[in-house]
Scaffold this motif. Sequence first.
Motif: not given
Length: 188
Positions: A53-63, A133-141
Motif C-alpha cells: 500500500x505504501x509503495x502506491x501512496x495509499x494509507x494502510x488500514x486504520x485497524x 532510497x525510500x521507495x515511496x519518495x522516488x516517483x512524483x506521481x
Amino acid sequence: MLNLVLFGPPGAGKGTQSAHLVSHYQLIHLSTGDLLRSEIAAGTKLGLEAKHLMDQGLLVPDEVVIGMIRSKLETNPDAKGFIFDGFPRTIPQAEALDNLLSDVGTSIKAMLALEVNEEELIKRLLNRGKDSGRSDDQDVEIIRKRINEYNAKTAPVAAHYNAQEKFRSILGIGSIDDIFDALRKAID
Ligand code: B4P
C-alpha cells in the motif's frame, strides 16, 4: 502528561521536528511511518501488506495502525508524554486515539500543524528519496497520490481537534531551528 499530535502533509517536517521535540520535552516518539518501516525491514506479514500500500501512496488500514499505537501505549505506562507523528491520519484513527488516551486518564494537549505548499513538499520528498532510497519518495506521481490521500482523508482530522480547541497552525517553511522555536512557543 504532555501528549502532542504533530500534523501535516507528507514531507512537512513531522519526522524532522519530532526529533527536536522528543529531546527537548523528553517525550516518547510514536511514528506510525517508522513503525511500519520496521515491520517491512523485519519482513513480517504486516510489513509485506503495508509495503504494497505504501509503495502506491495509499494509507494502510486504520485497524493496523491503531493496533500498533495501542500496543506502544500499553508498553510505556510511565511515559511523561507522547508525540504522535503521522498519526492520526483519518477521523476513525483520531477517535480511537482519543478513546485510548481517555482509558488511561489523559488526552491530547495540542495538535501542531506544519503548513507547507505542495511544490516544496514534492521537492523535499524527491530529495529525501535520493538520499534514503525510500521507495515511496522516488516517483512524483506516487508523491502526488500521497498528497491527494492527505487532502481527502487526513486534512479533515484538523477539524476534529479544532472542535476541541487544540489545533495550532505553524508555518513549516524556513530553517529547522526557526520552525522548532515556533513549535516550542505554541506548546509553552
Ligand atoms: P510517514 O513516515 O509518516 O512519512 P511522511 O509523511 O512522508 O514524512 P514526514 O512528514 O515525517 O517527513 P519529514 O517532513 O520529516 O508515512 C509514510 C507512509 O506510511 C504513508 O504514506 C502511509 O502509506 C503510511 N502510514 C504512516 N502512518 C499511517 C497512518 N497513521 N495511517 C495509515 N497509513 C500510514 O521529512 C521530509 C524531508 O524534508 C526530509 O528529507 C527532511 O530533511 C526535509 N525537511 C524537513 N524540514 C525541512 C525544512 N524546514 N526545510 C527543508 N527541508 C526540510
